[in-house]
Write a protein that holds these residues in place. Structure first.
Motif, PDB file in Angstrom:
ATOM      1  N   LEU A 295      50.803  46.847  64.797  1.00 18.47           N
ATOM      2  CA  LEU A 295      51.620  48.049  64.910  1.00 18.47           C
ATOM      3  C   LEU A 295      52.205  48.180  66.318  1.00 18.47           C
ATOM      4  O   LEU A 295      53.371  48.539  66.490  1.00 18.47           O
ATOM      5  CB  LEU A 295      50.784  49.288  64.568  1.00 18.47           C
ATOM      6  CG  LEU A 295      51.526  50.629  64.581  1.00 18.47           C
ATOM      7  CD1 LEU A 295      52.660  50.613  63.586  1.00 18.47           C
ATOM      8  CD2 LEU A 295      50.560  51.771  64.290  1.00 18.47           C
ATOM      9  N   ALA A 296      51.404  47.871  67.338  1.00 19.95           N
ATOM     10  CA  ALA A 296      51.897  47.939  68.714  1.00 19.95           C
ATOM     11  C   ALA A 296      52.987  46.906  68.966  1.00 19.95           C
ATOM     12  O   ALA A 296      53.999  47.188  69.627  1.00 19.95           O
ATOM     13  CB  ALA A 296      50.737  47.744  69.692  1.00 19.95           C
ATOM     14  N   MET A 297      52.823  45.686  68.421  1.00 21.17           N
ATOM     15  CA  MET A 297      53.832  44.648  68.603  1.00 21.17           C
ATOM     16  C   MET A 297      55.136  45.009  67.911  1.00 21.17           C
ATOM     17  O   MET A 297      56.226  44.740  68.413  1.00 21.17           O
ATOM     18  CB  MET A 297      53.299  43.307  68.086  1.00 21.17           C
ATOM     19  CG  MET A 297      52.153  42.749  68.903  1.00 21.17           C
ATOM     20  SD  MET A 297      52.605  42.456  70.622  1.00 21.17           S
ATOM     21  CE  MET A 297      53.890  41.234  70.434  1.00 21.17           C
ATOM     22  N   VAL A 298      55.043  45.629  66.723  1.00 19.91           N
ATOM     23  CA  VAL A 298      56.248  46.061  66.017  1.00 19.91           C
ATOM     24  C   VAL A 298      57.019  47.070  66.866  1.00 19.91           C
ATOM     25  O   VAL A 298      58.249  47.011  66.990  1.00 19.91           O
ATOM     26  CB  VAL A 298      55.889  46.651  64.641  1.00 19.91           C
ATOM     27  CG1 VAL A 298      57.085  47.383  64.043  1.00 19.91           C
ATOM     28  CG2 VAL A 298      55.427  45.553  63.700  1.00 19.91           C
ATOM     29  N   SER A 299      56.306  48.003  67.481  1.00 16.08           N
ATOM     30  CA  SER A 299      56.964  48.999  68.335  1.00 16.08           C
ATOM     31  C   SER A 299      57.628  48.342  69.538  1.00 16.08           C
ATOM     32  O   SER A 299      58.770  48.673  69.904  1.00 16.08           O
ATOM     33  CB  SER A 299      55.941  50.038  68.795  1.00 16.08           C
ATOM     34  OG  SER A 299      55.358  50.708  67.688  1.00 16.08           O
ATOM     35  N   MET A 300      56.926  47.404  70.173  1.00 13.41           N
ATOM     36  CA  MET A 300      57.490  46.734  71.346  1.00 13.41           C
ATOM     37  C   MET A 300      58.726  45.915  70.981  1.00 13.41           C
ATOM     38  O   MET A 300      59.751  45.952  71.673  1.00 13.41           O
ATOM     39  CB  MET A 300      56.434  45.834  71.991  1.00 13.41           C
ATOM     40  CG  MET A 300      55.269  46.581  72.613  1.00 13.41           C
ATOM     41  SD  MET A 300      54.020  45.472  73.287  1.00 13.41           S
ATOM     42  CE  MET A 300      54.971  44.560  74.489  1.00 13.41           C
ATOM     43  N   ILE A 301      58.642  45.167  69.871  1.00  9.98           N
ATOM     44  CA  ILE A 301      59.783  44.348  69.456  1.00  9.98           C
ATOM     45  C   ILE A 301      60.957  45.239  69.068  1.00  9.98           C
ATOM     46  O   ILE A 301      62.119  44.935  69.355  1.00  9.98           O
ATOM     47  CB  ILE A 301      59.366  43.428  68.300  1.00  9.98           C
ATOM     48  CG1 ILE A 301      58.313  42.413  68.789  1.00  9.98           C
ATOM     49  CG2 ILE A 301      60.566  42.702  67.718  1.00  9.98           C
ATOM     50  CD1 ILE A 301      57.725  41.566  67.693  1.00  9.98           C
ATOM     51  N   GLY A 302      60.661  46.369  68.400  1.00 13.68           N
ATOM     52  CA  GLY A 302      61.734  47.304  68.053  1.00 13.68           C
ATOM     53  C   GLY A 302      62.448  47.829  69.284  1.00 13.68           C
ATOM     54  O   GLY A 302      63.695  47.937  69.309  1.00 13.68           O
ATOM     55  N   GLU A 328      61.155  43.813  50.324  1.00 17.51           N
ATOM     56  CA  GLU A 328      62.015  44.186  51.443  1.00 17.51           C
ATOM     57  C   GLU A 328      61.564  45.504  52.067  1.00 17.51           C
ATOM     58  O   GLU A 328      61.748  45.741  53.267  1.00 17.51           O
ATOM     59  CB  GLU A 328      63.469  44.312  50.973  1.00 17.51           C
ATOM     60  CG  GLU A 328      64.144  42.987  50.665  1.00 17.51           C
ATOM     61  CD  GLU A 328      64.461  42.196  51.913  1.00 17.51           C
ATOM     62  OE1 GLU A 328      64.697  42.828  52.964  1.00 17.51           O
ATOM     63  OE2 GLU A 328      64.477  40.947  51.855  1.00 17.51           O
ATOM     64  N   SER A 329      60.972  46.380  51.255  1.00 23.81           N
ATOM     65  CA  SER A 329      60.521  47.673  51.785  1.00 23.81           C
ATOM     66  C   SER A 329      59.343  47.535  52.733  1.00 23.81           C
ATOM     67  O   SER A 329      59.008  48.495  53.439  1.00 23.81           O
ATOM     68  CB  SER A 329      60.138  48.600  50.623  1.00 23.81           C
ATOM     69  OG  SER A 329      59.110  48.013  49.831  1.00 23.81           O
ATOM     70  N   ASP A 330      58.712  46.358  52.758  1.00 21.10           N
ATOM     71  CA  ASP A 330      57.595  46.152  53.685  1.00 21.10           C
ATOM     72  C   ASP A 330      58.077  45.892  55.111  1.00 21.10           C
ATOM     73  O   ASP A 330      57.263  45.854  56.039  1.00 21.10           O
ATOM     74  CB  ASP A 330      56.738  44.968  53.218  1.00 21.10           C
ATOM     75  CG  ASP A 330      56.063  45.233  51.874  1.00 21.10           C
ATOM     76  OD1 ASP A 330      55.797  46.419  51.598  1.00 21.10           O
ATOM     77  OD2 ASP A 330      55.811  44.279  51.138  1.00 21.10           O
ATOM     78  N   ILE A 331      59.378  45.683  55.296  1.00 20.03           N
ATOM     79  CA  ILE A 331      59.917  45.438  56.642  1.00 20.03           C
ATOM     80  C   ILE A 331      60.076  46.771  57.356  1.00 20.03           C
ATOM     81  O   ILE A 331      60.763  47.665  56.847  1.00 20.03           O
ATOM     82  CB  ILE A 331      61.271  44.713  56.556  1.00 20.03           C
ATOM     83  CG1 ILE A 331      61.109  43.364  55.846  1.00 20.03           C
ATOM     84  CG2 ILE A 331      61.844  44.499  57.970  1.00 20.03           C
ATOM     85  CD1 ILE A 331      62.416  42.622  55.657  1.00 20.03           C
ATOM     86  N   PRO A 332      59.468  46.968  58.505  1.00 21.77           N
ATOM     87  CA  PRO A 332      59.591  48.247  59.238  1.00 21.77           C
ATOM     88  C   PRO A 332      61.047  48.506  59.631  1.00 21.77           C
ATOM     89  O   PRO A 332      61.801  47.583  59.929  1.00 21.77           O
ATOM     90  CB  PRO A 332      58.694  48.043  60.458  1.00 21.77           C
ATOM     91  CG  PRO A 332      57.799  46.907  60.111  1.00 21.77           C
ATOM     92  CD  PRO A 332      58.567  46.032  59.193  1.00 21.77           C
TER      93      PRO A 332
END
Length: 408
Positions: A295-302, A328-332
């Motif tokens: 979850l933290a990596m997703v936020s940083m990459i976003g 496809e809905s699994d992609i943040p």
């Protein structure tokens, strides 16, 4: 009637002679030493040397040593003075040393006894017109040497900057543009459509960081592990996976390791699944909550994607991928700007993205050996990846029918 009577003027006044007591008689010798200070101070300059003449203390004071202190230019100069009484018992001349030309000094002189009174005087060191030419030549030579050293250092710094800038520019071009050596190798105008080519192991492989969530259970983790093995062995990619670097993670911590690899790697692939954004559930109260690194990596990459988009930079570093059992809905939504791939159908497109090679151009179609949707499973690593995907698909299908949520 009263008549004046002449007086005897010789007896009208009485005269007495007296003298004041000397300082030693009145206050003592030691006290007089403290109150005494040189009242006569004369300063004169000869060439670049400054000489000071002052009066000495009375001989009965038995002062054998004096001192002088000068302050100027941020520095203090101390001089110890021992007069030669055999030459002169009333005055003494000494030379001030280590004074800078063109600097004003405030100097003090006193007897070298406890609590002595100090005499203050000003010394101005002037430029001497009789200064020999050699000293001027020496100063000019020193300036030339300093100027030469400065120019050399500036040239070295400029050369270093140019070399570093060219290296960074070359690295950026390798990451963002098509690589000519790979294009020349894989494209051959004489190739027939659909003809396969082999990878060149001598080419420096791109570095790929794979981020995923372990919330979907061991079956999903096994799929990620097999994918990493296949990418590294058959797609000319240097893969960085946390399962392979447990020792480094123990030393740096999970977030520290991921942040370092995020900066070092050429590409980042986020495996999206149902549990990517799920909070870890069904933990006992006695257990400490695990760190949700995904979850933290997703936020940083976003955040990096949004920043790169705002600055007009290349977004090709970041990719997202889903397997057959994901949607496809699994992609943040935070990763909406990243390139999307569905594995294993898009393995050729993923190869094209990693190596900067277009799969098609006029009259030519590039097909990399054993990286097609139907050809990857002919390899042992591809067969292991296919088996892991089948097992994970069966597990997720069974959980959907039974209605059991995914447990981290």
């Amino acid at each position: 009637m009263a008549l004046p009577i002449p007086e005897r003027w010789d007896q009208f006044y009485q005269r007495k002679q007296f003298f004041t007591r000397t300082c030693p008689e009145k206050n003592g010798l030691e006290e007089c030493k403290k109150d005494w200070y040189p009242r006569y101070v004369e300063v004169h300059q000869e060439s670049r040397d400054v000489y000071v003449t002052f009066n000495l203390a009375p001989e009965n004071f038995k002062v054998r040593q004096y001192f002088s202190s000068c302050f100027g230019g941020g520095l203090r100069n101390y001089t110890s003075i021992k007069p030669d009484f055999s030459l002169n018992k009333t005055h003494h001349t000494y030379r001030l040393q280590n004074l800078q030309v063109g600097t004003n000094y405030t100097c003090e002189i006193a007897a070298d006894v406890v609590d002595a009174v100090r005499k203050t005087f000003i010394v101005v060191v002037k430029h001497s017109s009789e200064e020999p030419p050699i000293s001027r030549f020496t100063e000019s030579s020193s300036l030339m040497v300093l100027l030469s050293v400065g120019i050399l250092l500036a040239a070295t710094a400029l050369l270093t900057f140019i070399v570093v800038y060219k290296k960074r520019l070359k690295k950026k071009m390798v990451q963002t543009k098509m690589r000519p050596e790979i294009i020349e190798q894989y494209y051959d105008k004489k190739l027939d459509e659909g003809q396969c080519v082999l990878l060149d192991r001598a080419t420096c492989p791109p570095r790929l960081l794979i981020c995923y969530s372990s919330n979907d259970g061991p079956a999903h983790v096994r799929v990620v592990l097999q994918l990493a093995a296949f990418l590294q062995k058959h797609m000319g990619t240097q893969v960085h996976l946390d399962l392979w670097e447990a020792l480094s993670i123990m030393e740096e911590g999970s977030m520290g390791w991921h942040c370092r690899r995020l900066n070092e790697c050429d590409f980042v692939l986020v495996i999206c699944s149902q549990g990517l954004l799920q909070n870890q559930k069904q933990q006992s109260e006695d257990e400490e909550p695990l760190e949700n690194t995904a979850l933290a990596m997703v936020s940083m990459i976003g955040e990096e994607l949004c920043r790169a988009k705002a600055l007009g930079r290349d977004l090709s570093k970041y990719m997202v991928a889903t397997f057959e059992y994901s949607q496809e809905s699994d992609i943040p939504s935070a990763l909406g700007l990243a390139s999307r791939y569905t594995l294993t159908k898009d393995l050729p497109l993923l190869f094209s993205h990693l190596h900067g090679v277009a799969l098609q151009k006029p009259g030519v179609y590039l097909q990399v050996e054993n990286i097609s949707e139907s050809g990857y499973c002919k390899l042992p690593a591809g067969a292991a990846l296919q088996l892991a995907i089948q097992e994970a698909t069966a597990q997720f299908s069974e959980e959907e029918h039974v209605g059991i949520p995914v447990i981290s």
